[in-house]
Write a protein that holds these residues in place. Structure first.
Motif, PDB file in Angstrom:
ATOM      1  N   ARG A  98       0.834  -1.214   0.000  1.00  0.00           N
ATOM      2  CA  ARG A  98       0.000   0.000   0.000  1.00  0.00           C
ATOM      3  C   ARG A  98       0.861   1.252   0.000  1.00  0.00           C
ATOM      4  NH1 ARG A  98      -4.195   1.782   2.678  1.00  0.00           N
ATOM      5  NH2 ARG A  98      -3.147   1.594   4.696  1.00  0.00           N
ATOM      6  N   ALA A  99       1.917   1.225   0.782  1.00  0.00           N
ATOM      7  CA  ALA A  99       2.789   2.406   0.861  1.00  0.00           C
ATOM      8  C   ALA A  99       3.463   2.670  -0.484  1.00  0.00           C
ATOM      9  CB  ALA A  99       3.829   2.219   1.962  1.00  0.00           C
ATOM     10  N   MET A 100       3.906   1.610  -1.161  1.00  0.00           N
ATOM     11  CA  MET A 100       4.548   1.803  -2.469  1.00  0.00           C
ATOM     12  C   MET A 100       3.538   2.318  -3.488  1.00  0.00           C
ATOM     13  SD  MET A 100       7.056  -1.570  -2.557  1.00  0.00           S
ATOM     14  CE  MET A 100       7.749  -1.309  -4.209  1.00  0.00           C
ATOM     15  N   LEU A 101       2.349   1.784  -3.453  1.00  0.00           N
ATOM     16  CA  LEU A 101       1.311   2.265  -4.375  1.00  0.00           C
ATOM     17  C   LEU A 101       1.059   3.756  -4.166  1.00  0.00           C
ATOM     18  CD1 LEU A 101      -1.349  -0.612  -4.279  1.00  0.00           C
ATOM     19  CD2 LEU A 101      -0.018   0.120  -6.278  1.00  0.00           C
ATOM     20  N   LEU A 102       1.013   4.157  -2.897  1.00  0.00           N
ATOM     21  CA  LEU A 102       0.709   5.561  -2.614  1.00  0.00           C
ATOM     22  C   LEU A 102       1.899   6.460  -2.950  1.00  0.00           C
ATOM     23  CD1 LEU A 102      -1.567   7.371  -1.481  1.00  0.00           C
ATOM     24  CD2 LEU A 102      -0.376   7.310   0.718  1.00  0.00           C
ATOM     25  N   GLU A 103       3.076   6.052  -2.497  1.00  0.00           N
ATOM     26  CA  GLU A 103       4.236   6.935  -2.670  1.00  0.00           C
ATOM     27  C   GLU A 103       4.715   6.994  -4.117  1.00  0.00           C
ATOM     28  OE1 GLU A 103       6.993   5.595   0.353  1.00  0.00           O
ATOM     29  OE2 GLU A 103       5.411   5.918   1.859  1.00  0.00           O
ATOM     30  N   ASP A 104       4.740   5.849  -4.798  1.00  0.00           N
ATOM     31  CA  ASP A 104       5.300   5.835  -6.147  1.00  0.00           C
ATOM     32  C   ASP A 104       4.262   6.125  -7.223  1.00  0.00           C
ATOM     33  OD1 ASP A 104       7.734   5.213  -5.009  1.00  0.00           O
ATOM     34  OD2 ASP A 104       7.468   3.046  -5.244  1.00  0.00           O
ATOM     35  N   PHE A 105       3.027   5.707  -6.984  1.00  0.00           N
ATOM     36  CA  PHE A 105       2.014   5.819  -8.041  1.00  0.00           C
ATOM     37  C   PHE A 105       0.869   6.766  -7.664  1.00  0.00           C
ATOM     38  CE2 PHE A 105       4.158   1.771  -8.486  1.00  0.00           C
ATOM     39  CZ  PHE A 105       4.370   1.651  -9.843  1.00  0.00           C
ATOM     40  N   ALA A 106       0.889   7.282  -6.438  1.00  0.00           N
ATOM     41  CA  ALA A 106      -0.199   8.144  -5.952  1.00  0.00           C
ATOM     42  C   ALA A 106      -1.553   7.451  -6.053  1.00  0.00           C
ATOM     43  CB  ALA A 106      -0.215   9.487  -6.675  1.00  0.00           C
ATOM     44  N   ILE A 107      -1.533   6.131  -5.847  1.00  0.00           N
ATOM     45  CA  ILE A 107      -2.776   5.347  -5.865  1.00  0.00           C
ATOM     46  C   ILE A 107      -3.025   4.800  -4.464  1.00  0.00           C
ATOM     47  CG2 ILE A 107      -3.854   3.211  -6.707  1.00  0.00           C
ATOM     48  CD1 ILE A 107      -2.288   3.649  -9.335  1.00  0.00           C
ATOM     49  N   GLU A 108      -4.249   4.956  -3.985  1.00  0.00           N
ATOM     50  CA  GLU A 108      -4.568   4.437  -2.656  1.00  0.00           C
ATOM     51  C   GLU A 108      -5.544   3.268  -2.750  1.00  0.00           C
ATOM     52  OE1 GLU A 108      -6.539   7.118   0.080  1.00  0.00           O
ATOM     53  OE2 GLU A 108      -5.918   5.933   1.816  1.00  0.00           O
ATOM     54  N   VAL A 109      -5.155   2.140  -2.132  1.00  0.00           N
ATOM     55  CA  VAL A 109      -6.112   1.049  -1.891  1.00  0.00           C
ATOM     56  C   VAL A 109      -6.173   0.878  -0.374  1.00  0.00           C
ATOM     57  CG1 VAL A 109      -5.566  -0.054  -4.104  1.00  0.00           C
ATOM     58  CG2 VAL A 109      -4.422  -0.840  -2.010  1.00  0.00           C
ATOM     59  N   ALA A 110      -7.134   0.092   0.099  1.00  0.00           N
ATOM     60  CA  ALA A 110      -7.367   0.032   1.551  1.00  0.00           C
ATOM     61  C   ALA A 110      -6.899  -1.284   2.158  1.00  0.00           C
ATOM     62  CB  ALA A 110      -8.852   0.226   1.841  1.00  0.00           C
ATOM     63  N   SER A 111      -6.612  -1.215   3.451  1.00  0.00           N
ATOM     64  CA  SER A 111      -6.385  -2.430   4.246  1.00  0.00           C
ATOM     65  C   SER A 111      -7.736  -2.849   4.831  1.00  0.00           C
ATOM     66  CB  SER A 111      -5.367  -2.147   5.347  1.00  0.00           C
ATOM     67  OG  SER A 111      -5.831  -1.084   6.156  1.00  0.00           O
ATOM     68  N   SER A 112      -7.736  -3.703   5.853  1.00  0.00           N
ATOM     69  CA  SER A 112      -9.031  -4.062   6.437  1.00  0.00           C
ATOM     70  C   SER A 112      -8.968  -4.103   7.960  1.00  0.00           C
ATOM     71  CB  SER A 112      -9.565  -5.369   5.873  1.00  0.00           C
ATOM     72  OG  SER A 112     -10.938  -5.499   6.226  1.00  0.00           O
ATOM     73  N   PHE A 113     -10.061  -4.566   8.564  1.00  0.00           N
ATOM     74  CA  PHE A 113     -10.279  -4.458  10.006  1.00  0.00           C
ATOM     75  C   PHE A 113     -10.273  -5.825  10.686  1.00  0.00           C
ATOM     76  CE2 PHE A 113     -12.981  -1.311   7.820  1.00  0.00           C
ATOM     77  CZ  PHE A 113     -12.431  -0.144   8.297  1.00  0.00           C
ATOM     78  N   GLY A 114     -10.118  -5.791  11.978  1.00  0.00           N
ATOM     79  CA  GLY A 114     -10.368  -6.947  12.848  1.00  0.00           C
ATOM     80  C   GLY A 114      -9.728  -8.221  12.313  1.00  0.00           C
ATOM     81  N   PRO A 115     -10.520  -9.293  12.137  1.00  0.00           N
ATOM     82  CA  PRO A 115      -9.955 -10.585  11.741  1.00  0.00           C
ATOM     83  C   PRO A 115      -9.325 -10.568  10.353  1.00  0.00           C
ATOM     84  CG  PRO A 115     -12.372 -10.646  11.764  1.00  0.00           C
ATOM     85  CD  PRO A 115     -11.962  -9.372  12.417  1.00  0.00           C
ATOM     86  N   LEU A 116      -9.679  -9.585   9.528  1.00  0.00           N
ATOM     87  CA  LEU A 116      -9.118  -9.539   8.176  1.00  0.00           C
ATOM     88  C   LEU A 116      -7.920  -8.597   8.079  1.00  0.00           C
ATOM     89  CD1 LEU A 116     -12.406  -9.564   6.053  1.00  0.00           C
ATOM     90  CD2 LEU A 116     -10.790 -11.446   6.423  1.00  0.00           C
ATOM     91  N   HIS A 117      -7.579  -7.965   9.181  1.00  0.00           N
ATOM     92  CA  HIS A 117      -6.468  -7.009   9.145  1.00  0.00           C
ATOM     93  C   HIS A 117      -5.182  -7.730   8.764  1.00  0.00           C
ATOM     94  CE1 HIS A 117      -4.457  -3.258   9.913  1.00  0.00           C
ATOM     95  NE2 HIS A 117      -3.526  -3.919  10.574  1.00  0.00           N
ATOM     96  N   GLY A 118      -4.499  -7.216   7.751  1.00  0.00           N
ATOM     97  CA  GLY A 118      -3.251  -7.836   7.298  1.00  0.00           C
ATOM     98  C   GLY A 118      -3.463  -9.011   6.359  1.00  0.00           C
ATOM     99  N   LYS A 119      -4.715  -9.387   6.146  1.00  0.00           N
ATOM    100  CA  LYS A 119      -4.993 -10.573   5.305  1.00  0.00           C
ATOM    101  C   LYS A 119      -5.511 -10.210   3.913  1.00  0.00           C
ATOM    102  CE  LYS A 119      -5.324 -13.774   9.016  1.00  0.00           C
ATOM    103  NZ  LYS A 119      -6.270 -14.136  10.068  1.00  0.00           N
ATOM    104  N   ILE A 120      -6.224  -9.080   3.817  1.00  0.00           N
ATOM    105  CA  ILE A 120      -6.747  -8.685   2.494  1.00  0.00           C
ATOM    106  C   ILE A 120      -6.478  -7.204   2.224  1.00  0.00           C
ATOM    107  CG2 ILE A 120      -8.627 -10.404   2.520  1.00  0.00           C
ATOM    108  CD1 ILE A 120     -10.584  -8.070   3.134  1.00  0.00           C
ATOM    109  N   TRP A 121      -6.424  -6.892   0.911  1.00  0.00           N
ATOM    110  CA  TRP A 121      -6.568  -5.500   0.479  1.00  0.00           C
ATOM    111  C   TRP A 121      -8.001  -5.324   0.013  1.00  0.00           C
ATOM    112  CZ3 TRP A 121      -2.178  -7.662  -2.618  1.00  0.00           C
ATOM    113  CH2 TRP A 121      -0.939  -7.379  -2.045  1.00  0.00           C
ATOM    114  N   ARG A 122      -8.489  -4.110   0.129  1.00  0.00           N
ATOM    115  CA  ARG A 122      -9.825  -3.817  -0.380  1.00  0.00           C
ATOM    116  C   ARG A 122      -9.690  -2.731  -1.449  1.00  0.00           C
ATOM    117  NH1 ARG A 122     -13.238  -1.845   3.978  1.00  0.00           N
ATOM    118  NH2 ARG A 122     -11.338  -0.737   4.573  1.00  0.00           N
TER     119      ARG A 122
END
Lengths: 416, 416
Positions: free
Chosen positions: A338-362
């Motif tokens: 996510r950080a590379m997408l934002l810093e290099d490409f100015a594109i933001e995607v999301a992480s997730s919450f609770g049991p899915l935190h660290g497991k999926i991008w949204r």
């Protein structure tokens, strides 16, 4: 003392489940000059916004107006205006935002009965109907599309069942209105809340809602008038059942939005201009055309993700068309990507919450962000970042697969 | 179905106690593109806004941030976060907005003790101090400047007394911050709320507030974490003392505004841009220079009103410098005058509430609206309307009297 720095707002491609990009026409509307809240030019905009909301929310309800606050302000306004201490509320939850409904209900003093389904799935209507029969709730409150898991719950049968068992059906449609079909009246939804910063594609800060006469009856029973505005005959109308919030008291708010123009708050001028222009854009595009655009871009995104060899999260039978959840490949830190997408490409995607935190991008495809160029750029950038991190994925396939979808959709249109 | 009409926003001169006109720089800031709420570029703006608020609110408090809602959202957030059912709250009221504090306190379950003074006056500090001794409240809540009567209550002695008697001092400074001196720390105010649409001169929709460690302690005792965000060790933290609102729960909000960035709501993007730019403008102008500008325009307005032979309402010793209340001449319908001002001159002045309804006009001199040209145009227009309605007032005197004030102020500056 140092002066404050100039406002710095870098351009972004925002592919999250909100807040999303906004049509320049909306931004321009928000920069229009101020009108007094009781200026006839302003109250005309209020009335026209109500009309626009009715159309977008597919309802004949008299009451359709925004709460001045973010999405959960609308949810709290709806729940605290109808739930009294001890009221039984059934909350079928399939993600984080079911939890939010429960949390708000509890704080209103409601008696929460929750049923859960595994994150990544939704409920069979029969399960909910059985729970209604068992708990006999005053209210069934549930989420339509839960962005935390990227799932959408079919509502029609539940709406019928609620009416049949004489309970109120409250729906959080924050993630769906303006991006996929939401039929307030046809589905017998009594109260529905949405937000501006997702598929309505207006900056965060307003929570449009609508409700019918079944809810209005409760409001009228609980109504009281503010001290300092009471004159003459209107005396002490305060009573035990009074709504616990002043700001979220829908009985007062509907008088502010009615010809009576009760002086409740000062309507958020610029936000209302933005909402109105956002509604205009939606109606100009047409609801069905807009939903089709959302489906097409989702299809292209999904084709690209699959061509990259990545795995989609959750039951495909109930996938929310406006959010695509992607499993993070093993051994990869999702936040690095996510950080590379934002810093290099100015594109933001999301992480997730609770049991899915660290497991999926949204990855969101909502409103003005839901565009071909955004989908293609996101796929290209995600592929490049994963290759850079030495994830074994086929190079060059993702964007081609997405382009194939767009070509296919064009072909289907022509041959139709 | 007809498409929605194009947004129609006629230009207005707004001389009310809010919402008021906005500097074009603020409007331009609000039309900047969207940033995700956890984008480092956005959290930097959040942090810088907190710094700007600390300076404008004259406080060293760590916590100074806006609630996403209109002014009363901030008042409710403050009160519902600290008041628990049965808490005694002393509310000295000198106008409509004291009534609002009482109304919100009651809905929070607080035990309201109100003292009143005649509309048009404020309290002698001793009266309030005696009431503190008598009622021993947990909280003293009061308005600084009440726009309904155009009065300002000196706060310093009351702040000292509250500290001495160990009660919390909560101040609604919606009508004063940015227009006249408000010294949060020096006056020992524990919690202070303001609004954007008055002297901060930013569109309605945010309610900046600040509070100190005395309030933070209560928040930490009442804190609970939202379902769906609870993971691992954080278990059932909900308890009896939990704050009744989720949206207004300052314990959660301060975590959203802290480096922890608790995912509470989606900050109102455009509104925050506007607030930040508004704060920048205030600090560029300088607080003292800004207050002087407000005093000068008020002086000119008052001179013009008096030259017209009209009577000011209320005790001149406690006149709110940002609102001038004018008695409606006998035999004249105040609403007719307001309508002519708006329709013929595109100038808006305000009516009033409750016992003063139909008896006074309220003319604001706030923020960007507080300009020489606006004062002169308003006086000229009001004179013309009154002459048109055959009120016996001297022709041509009002504007000359105001011009004399501006000349006098120039002279004082040069000879200083």
């Amino acid at each position: 003392m140092q002066p404050l720095k100039a406002l710095h707002v870098p351009a972004r491609t925002i592919m999250t489940p909100g807040p999303v990009e906004v049509d320049p026409r909306v931004l321009q509307a928000m920069s229009r000059s101020i009108l007094g809240q009781f200026d006839p030019a302003f109250t005309a905009i209020m009335n026209d916004t109500m009309e626009g909301l009715r159309r977008v929310l597919q309802t004949q309800n008299q009451w359709a107006y925004p709460i001045d606050g973010t999405s959960r302000a609308g949810i709290e306004a709806m729940l605290c205006s109808i739930i009294e201490p001890g009221d039984r509320v059934l909350i079928p939850s399939f993600g984080r935002f079911g939890g939010l409904l429960a949390e708000i209900t509890e704080r209103c003093g409601g008696e929460v009965h929750m049923i859960h389904t595994e994150w990544g799935t939704v409920f069979a209507p029969d399960t909910i109907i059985a729970a209604i029969k068992e708990t006999e709730p005053k209210v069934v409150a549930m989420v339509h599309g839960d962005t935390s898991t990227g799932r959408i719950q079919p509502l029609q049968e539940i709406g019928y069942a609620c009416r049949e068992h004489d309970c109120l059906f409250i729906v959080d449609a924050v993630a769906t209105v303006g991006g996929t079909d939401v039929k307030t009246d046809d589905w017998m939804i009594d109260g529905l809340i949405t937000g501006t910063q997702k598929c309505l594609s207006v900056p965060s800060g307003m929570a449009p809602l609508t409700y019918n006469h079944r809810i209005e009856e409760i409001l009228m029973e609980r109504k009281s008038i503010e001290q300092g505005l009471v004159t003459g005959e209107q005396e002490e109308l305060n009573h035990q059942r009074r709504i616990r919030s002043n700001y979220f008291d829908l009985s007062q708010l509907q008088e502010y939005w009615s010809p009576a123009r009760l002086n409740h708050h000062t309507e958020a001028t610029a936000a209302l201009y933005g909402l109105y222009e956002g509604l205009r854009l939606i109606l100009e595009e047409g609801l069905e055309q807009r939903f089709e655009r959302h489906r097409t871009n989702e299809r292209a995104l999904v084709a690209g993700i699959e061509a990259m060899g990545l795995t989609l999260f959750g039951d495909p039978g109930c996938k929310l068309p406006t959010v695509t959840c992607v499993e993070i490949p093993e051994g990869i830190n999702g936040e690095t990507v996510r950080a590379m997408l934002l810093e290099d490409f100015a594109i933001e995607v999301a992480s997730s919450f609770g049991p899915l935190h660290g497991k999926i991008w949204r990855i969101g495809t909502m409103g003005y962000s839901c565009q071909k160029k955004n989908v293609l750029q996101t796929l290209a950038a995600l592929e490049a970042v994963l290759l850079r991190l030495q994830v074994k994925i086929p190079a060059g396939e993702a964007v081609q697969a997405a382009l194939d979808v767009y070509k296919q959709v064009e072909y289907e249109k022509v041959s139709h």
